[in-house]
Design a protein around this motif. Structure first.
Motif, mmCIF file in Angstrom:
data_model
loop_
_atom_site.group_PDB
_atom_site.id
_atom_site.type_symbol
_atom_site.label_atom_id
_atom_site.label_comp_id
_atom_site.label_asym_id
_atom_site.label_seq_id
_atom_site.Cartn_x
_atom_site.Cartn_y
_atom_site.Cartn_z
ATOM 1 N N ASP A 100 0.822 -1.219 0.000
ATOM 2 C CA ASP A 100 0.000 0.000 0.000
ATOM 3 C C ASP A 100 0.843 1.250 0.000
ATOM 4 O OD1 ASP A 100 -2.398 -1.572 2.186
ATOM 5 O OD2 ASP A 100 -2.333 -1.442 0.002
ATOM 6 N N LEU A 101 1.937 1.217 -0.719
ATOM 7 C CA LEU A 101 2.828 2.363 -0.832
ATOM 8 C C LEU A 101 3.130 2.497 -2.313
ATOM 9 C CD1 LEU A 101 4.146 4.083 1.398
ATOM 10 C CD2 LEU A 101 6.157 2.656 1.221
ATOM 11 N N GLY A 105 6.623 7.589 -2.658
ATOM 12 C CA GLY A 105 6.552 7.630 -1.207
ATOM 13 C C GLY A 105 7.625 6.791 -0.556
ATOM 14 N N GLY A 109 10.480 7.925 2.059
ATOM 15 C CA GLY A 109 10.662 7.293 3.359
ATOM 16 C C GLY A 109 12.085 6.810 3.568
ATOM 17 N N TRP A 138 9.130 -1.443 5.760
ATOM 18 C CA TRP A 138 8.633 -1.029 7.072
ATOM 19 C C TRP A 138 9.424 0.149 7.615
ATOM 20 C CZ3 TRP A 138 7.855 -6.428 9.798
ATOM 21 C CH2 TRP A 138 6.674 -7.002 9.301
ATOM 22 N N ARG A 141 8.256 3.141 5.835
ATOM 23 C CA ARG A 141 6.901 3.528 6.229
ATOM 24 C C ARG A 141 6.906 4.189 7.600
ATOM 25 N NH1 ARG A 141 2.243 -0.602 4.774
ATOM 26 N NH2 ARG A 141 3.461 -1.971 6.092
ATOM 27 N N ASP A 142 7.739 3.639 8.502
ATOM 28 C CA ASP A 142 7.861 4.252 9.824
ATOM 29 C C ASP A 142 8.377 5.671 9.714
ATOM 30 O OD1 ASP A 142 8.814 1.444 11.951
ATOM 31 O OD2 ASP A 142 6.912 2.154 11.145
ATOM 32 N N LEU A 144 8.007 7.670 7.330
ATOM 33 C CA LEU A 144 6.999 8.560 6.737
ATOM 34 C C LEU A 144 5.959 8.970 7.764
ATOM 35 C CD1 LEU A 144 6.354 6.874 3.296
ATOM 36 C CD2 LEU A 144 7.343 9.113 3.678
ATOM 37 N N THR A 145 5.543 7.997 8.609
ATOM 38 C CA THR A 145 4.465 8.314 9.539
ATOM 39 C C THR A 145 4.965 9.117 10.728
ATOM 40 O OG1 THR A 145 4.837 6.154 10.544
ATOM 41 C CG2 THR A 145 3.041 6.339 8.953
ATOM 42 N N SER A 146 6.222 8.886 11.134
ATOM 43 C CA SER A 146 6.755 9.665 12.246
ATOM 44 C C SER A 146 8.107 10.233 11.821
ATOM 45 C CB SER A 146 6.938 8.798 13.491
ATOM 46 O OG SER A 146 7.752 7.681 13.156
ATOM 47 N N PRO A 147 8.111 11.270 10.978
ATOM 48 C CA PRO A 147 9.377 11.751 10.424
ATOM 49 C C PRO A 147 10.242 12.423 11.481
ATOM 50 C CG PRO A 147 7.610 13.186 9.765
ATOM 51 C CD PRO A 147 6.972 12.065 10.495
ATOM 52 N N GLN B 3 5.123 -4.939 15.572
ATOM 53 C CA GLN B 3 6.196 -4.297 16.340
ATOM 54 C C GLN B 3 7.153 -5.344 16.877
ATOM 55 O OE1 GLN B 3 6.919 -1.134 16.566
ATOM 56 N NE2 GLN B 3 5.231 -0.739 15.178
#
Lengths: 149, 241
Positions: A100-101, A105, A109, A138, A141-142, A144-147, B3
């Motif tokens: 889903d990327l 994007g 990331g 992953w 994606r991490d 991107l969501t918490s830059p 996680q």
């Protein structure tokens, strides 16, 4: 051979590749360089092997076709590198869309995460090492969501 | 949970390009040889299915070993993957089933064309036939937005002077509904021998029956919020709001 390598201080691998171009005729010392390229016409006809019809046998046709072929080869050596990168990007795009990327994007990331893997390695991971590729996705994606600022 | 299995805790942040190349090369070198180089198409399920249930720790290599391999000064020759004949064999190709009922024509056809070309696969390779087969059913019920049903025209010429035929979307849908989907997809495929071969892998049927049960086509699950499934005419409703 060994003394030459030591004298040049050169890595064995690169020296081996460099020496492959030398033609050692039997009976002559290994490092003797012998020219066997032939006359001007012989050189052209050797390159014209496999050409269609009279272009491989007739001088005027062969000369023209060979010159064009050499131009194509020059250009294609550069094109090869561009097309390979395009291919890697398409492969990465396909691999990343399963998560889903999209490619843009994903690259963003990667930059945010500080991962400097190049597109060649990324595409090969996606094809042959799916678990490792998933880890990289992953991480991206991490990021991107918490830059990180 | 994700996680728990996440590699980021144990994966060092790859800032150094040398380490990055090393890590990539080491992973490639860890392959058991020629066995992995060609993957028949049906064995490559989605990544989620393939990776399910395996902890990431299994695939991490030890740190010091990587550096010593790289420093050995042996020429490391790793080849990038190229498709083998097994990957392009028509017998190994995946078959997809797409129900065109209620679908928007163009948006559905882009997905079809993508699958025919093989661009949805990581193993896509330009110039090679790694695409899949697509079976489309209920082609007569495909939808089109706006006033295109009366305005969109299909043109053909018979070769003689004056033998021009222009028919609208509605007329063609009454006459030969399969041709609408076929024309749309054909325009989206590359033009050339390979594109023509990929087009032959598309099987369109007007009704809901198709003769390809033996190939057990997999019903394609449209992603959430896909524009192909969205009912045409939504734009006008939005602007009113």
């Amino acid at each position: 051979h060994e003394m030459l390598l030591a004298a040049l201080g050169v890595c064995r691998a690169t020296a081996r590749i460099a020496l492959q171009g030398w033609r050692a005729a039997p009976g002559l010392p290994q490092l003797q360089f012998q020219r066997e390229f032939g006359t001007r016409k012989e050189k052209i006809f050797r390159l014209a092997k496999g050409f269609r019809g009279r272009s491989k046998n007739c001088w005027r046709l062969a000369r023209n076709r060979v010159h064009k072929a050499l131009q194509h080869a020059y250009r294609s050596r550069r094109l090869k590198r561009r097309q390979a990168r395009t291919r890697w990007i398409m492969q990465i795009n396909a691999g990343v869309r399963e998560y889903d990327l999209n490619y843009s994007g994903f690259i963003r990331g990667l930059k945010l995460a500080g991962i400097e893997l190049n597109r060649k390695v990324l595409s090969q991971l996606a094809i042959q090492e799916p678990y490792s590729f998933r880890a990289v996705v992953w991480s991206a994606r991490d990021a991107l969501t918490s830059p990180t600022s | 949970s994700r996680q728990a299995g996440h590699l980021q805790a144990s994966w060092p942040c790859i800032i150094n390009p040398r380490m990055a190349r090393t890590a990539g090369m080491m992973l490639l070198l860890s392959l058991p040889g020629a066995a992995m180089w060609s993957l028949p198409a049906p064995s490559r399920r989605t990544a989620a299915a393939r990776c399910g249930g395996v902890s990431m720790a299994d695939t991490v290599e030890a740190g010091p070993a990587i550096l010593s391999e790289w420093d050995s000064k042996k020429p490391i020759h790793v080849e990038t993957w190229v498709p083998k004949s097994a990957d392009m064999d028509n017998r190994n190709k995946q078959w997809w089933l797409i129900d065109a009922e209620g679908m928007r024509l163009g948006r559905m056809c882009t997905e079809i064309a993508k699958r025919l070309m093989g661009k949805h696969k990581v193993t896509y390779f330009p110039g090679s036939n790694v695409g899949d087969y697509v079976v489309v059913i209920n082609a007569e019920k495909v939808l089109i937005s706006g006033s295109k049903a009366k305005a969109k025209t299909y043109f053909r010429h018979g070769g003689r002077p004056g033998s021009v035929t222009i028919e609208t979307f509605e007329q063609l849908q009454k006459r030969i509904p399969e041709r609408i989907v076929e024309k749309a997809v054909k325009g989206m495929l590359p033009k050339g021998p390979l594109g023509r071969e990929q087009f032959r892998h598309l099987k369109v049927f007007a009704g809901s029956e198709h003769p390809h049960e033996a190939q057990s086509p997999v019903k394609y699950a449209w992603p959430e919020g896909s524009l192909a499934t969205k009912k045409p005419g939504g734009k006008k409703e939005k602007s009113r709001e």
